[in-house]
Design a protein around this motif. Structure first.
Motif, mmCIF file in Angstrom:
data_model
loop_
_atom_site.group_PDB
_atom_site.id
_atom_site.type_symbol
_atom_site.label_atom_id
_atom_site.label_comp_id
_atom_site.label_asym_id
_atom_site.label_seq_id
_atom_site.Cartn_x
_atom_site.Cartn_y
_atom_site.Cartn_z
ATOM 1 N N LEU A 21 0.871 -1.172 0.000
ATOM 2 C CA LEU A 21 0.000 0.000 0.000
ATOM 3 C C LEU A 21 0.910 1.225 0.000
ATOM 4 O O LEU A 21 1.730 1.393 0.898
ATOM 5 N N LYS A 22 0.706 2.077 -0.987
ATOM 6 C CA LYS A 22 1.614 3.199 -1.170
ATOM 7 C C LYS A 22 1.205 4.416 -0.352
ATOM 8 O O LYS A 22 0.019 4.701 -0.166
ATOM 9 N N CYS A 23 2.226 5.118 0.112
ATOM 10 C CA CYS A 23 2.007 6.354 0.860
ATOM 11 C C CYS A 23 3.163 7.300 0.550
ATOM 12 O O CYS A 23 4.325 6.929 0.679
ATOM 13 N N ASN A 24 2.826 8.505 0.165
ATOM 14 C CA ASN A 24 3.821 9.549 -0.031
ATOM 15 C C ASN A 24 3.438 10.754 0.806
ATOM 16 O O ASN A 24 2.257 10.997 1.061
ATOM 17 N N TYR A 25 4.431 11.494 1.230
ATOM 18 C CA TYR A 25 4.146 12.634 2.087
ATOM 19 C C TYR A 25 4.946 13.847 1.634
ATOM 20 O O TYR A 25 5.931 13.729 0.910
ATOM 21 N N SER A 26 4.485 14.998 2.083
ATOM 22 C CA SER A 26 5.270 16.207 1.883
ATOM 23 C C SER A 26 5.266 16.983 3.189
ATOM 24 O O SER A 26 4.214 17.228 3.787
ATOM 25 N N SER A 30 11.122 17.093 9.939
ATOM 26 C CA SER A 30 11.303 15.659 10.171
ATOM 27 C C SER A 30 9.977 15.059 10.620
ATOM 28 O O SER A 30 9.556 15.279 11.748
ATOM 29 N N PRO A 31 9.355 14.307 9.758
ATOM 30 C CA PRO A 31 8.030 13.794 10.117
ATOM 31 C C PRO A 31 8.108 12.476 10.875
ATOM 32 O O PRO A 31 9.118 11.779 10.838
ATOM 33 N N GLU A 32 7.021 12.178 11.544
ATOM 34 C CA GLU A 32 6.826 10.830 12.072
ATOM 35 C C GLU A 32 5.665 10.239 11.280
ATOM 36 O O GLU A 32 4.622 10.871 11.128
ATOM 37 N N LEU A 33 5.873 9.031 10.801
ATOM 38 C CA LEU A 33 4.879 8.397 9.940
ATOM 39 C C LEU A 33 4.251 7.197 10.615
ATOM 40 O O LEU A 33 4.916 6.469 11.376
ATOM 41 N N PHE A 34 2.974 6.991 10.304
ATOM 42 C CA PHE A 34 2.206 5.920 10.932
ATOM 43 C C PHE A 34 1.294 5.275 9.895
ATOM 44 O O PHE A 34 0.930 5.888 8.888
ATOM 45 N N ASN A 64 11.307 6.217 3.644
ATOM 46 C CA ASN A 64 12.305 6.568 2.650
ATOM 47 C C ASN A 64 12.267 8.086 2.481
ATOM 48 O O ASN A 64 11.394 8.625 1.788
ATOM 49 N N LYS A 65 13.210 8.757 3.120
ATOM 50 C CA LYS A 65 13.177 10.219 3.102
ATOM 51 C C LYS A 65 13.511 10.778 1.725
ATOM 52 O O LYS A 65 13.037 11.843 1.341
ATOM 53 N N THR A 68 10.402 10.409 -0.056
ATOM 54 C CA THR A 68 9.290 10.849 0.823
ATOM 55 C C THR A 68 8.138 9.852 0.762
ATOM 56 O O THR A 68 6.985 10.195 0.455
ATOM 57 N N SER A 69 8.481 8.606 1.056
ATOM 58 C CA SER A 69 7.468 7.553 1.012
ATOM 59 C C SER A 69 7.503 6.726 2.286
ATOM 60 O O SER A 69 8.516 6.682 2.994
ATOM 61 N N PHE A 70 6.394 6.055 2.531
ATOM 62 C CA PHE A 70 6.274 5.185 3.709
ATOM 63 C C PHE A 70 5.297 4.080 3.324
ATOM 64 O O PHE A 70 4.213 3.957 3.871
ATOM 65 N N HIS A 71 5.718 3.260 2.377
ATOM 66 C CA HIS A 71 4.836 2.221 1.859
ATOM 67 C C HIS A 71 4.693 1.077 2.842
ATOM 68 O O HIS A 71 5.668 0.653 3.472
ATOM 69 N N LEU A 72 3.498 0.519 2.909
ATOM 70 C CA LEU A 72 3.194 -0.603 3.806
ATOM 71 C C LEU A 72 3.241 -1.896 2.997
ATOM 72 O O LEU A 72 2.610 -1.997 1.946
#
Lengths: 109, 114
Positions: A21-26, A30-34, A64-65, A68-72
């Protein structure tokens, strides 16, 4: 301002197949991802967070900074994984949690 | 033991009416939230209170008025309901000092405006 994007609203896989499941952020800091999950007729609950670097119910997610992704990910999906999954971002400045649009995962038998 | 509880779970009402949704948490948290989940399942924060003080107030119509009588309760009152207010409203709580990002959610209150 921070933003979380989940490009897939619906994702359908067969039992035993890998799932991502893909997730990208902007966010400039320094973010914390969940990852949060909402099973049918249940409340939204935390699945995992990037700072813990843990595997929950076989799921993992790597921050992955550079991209800018945090794929599950899960190597072998199970029917009980069928649920709504939300990626979320928290900034270091406070407790605001920004959610992505959500991805409805269906694991078929 | 229910950690975050909301009442009512379902609410059907006519346009123009005023309604309230109540939320209570017994986790000892100091921060509470209201989120709105629309028909497309998009979750958006509306308000956040820390120790009864408003800290987040997104661009929400002023027909929506949160009230926090104490840090264990955060109620949501909606005046002059409109069709677009139909959604599931989620209450959540957390402990701000730990700032782990983990929110504990209620089961949601499904509001239908006819």
């Amino acid at each position: 301002a921070q933003r979380v994007t989940q490009p897939e609203k619906l994702l359908s896989v067969f039992k035993g197949a890998p799932v991502e499941l893909k997730c990208n952020y902007s966010y400039s800091g320094s973010p914390e991802l969940f990852w949060y999950v909402q099973y049918s007729r249940q409340r939204l609950q935390l699945l995992l967070r990037h700072i813990s670097r843990e595997s929950i119910k076989g799921f993992t997610a790597d921050l992955n900074k550079g991209e800018t992704s945090f794929h599950l990910k899960k190597p072998f999906a199970q029917e009980e994984d069928s649920a709504m999954y939300y990626c979320a971002l928290s900034t270091t400045s406070g407790s605001r949690l920004t959610f992505g649009e959500g991805t409805q995962l269906t694991v078929n038998p | 033991d229910t950690a975050v509880s909301q009442t009512p779970k379902y609410l059907v009402t006519q346009m123009g009416n005023d309604k309230s949704i109540k939320c209570e948490q017994n986790l000892g948290h100091d921060t509470m939230y209201w989120y709105k989940q629309d028909s497309k399942k998009f979750l958006k924060i509306m308000f956040s209170y820390n120790n009864k003080e408003l800290i987040i107030n997104e661009t929400v119509p002023n027909r929506f008025s949160p009230k926090s009588p104490d840090k264990a309760h955060l109620n949501l009152h909606i005046n002059s309901l409109e069709l677009g207010d139909s959604a599931v409203y989620f209450c959540a709580s957390s402990h701000r000092d730990t700032n782990t990002g983990e929110l504990f959610f209620g089961e949601g209150s499904r509001l239908t405006v006819l």
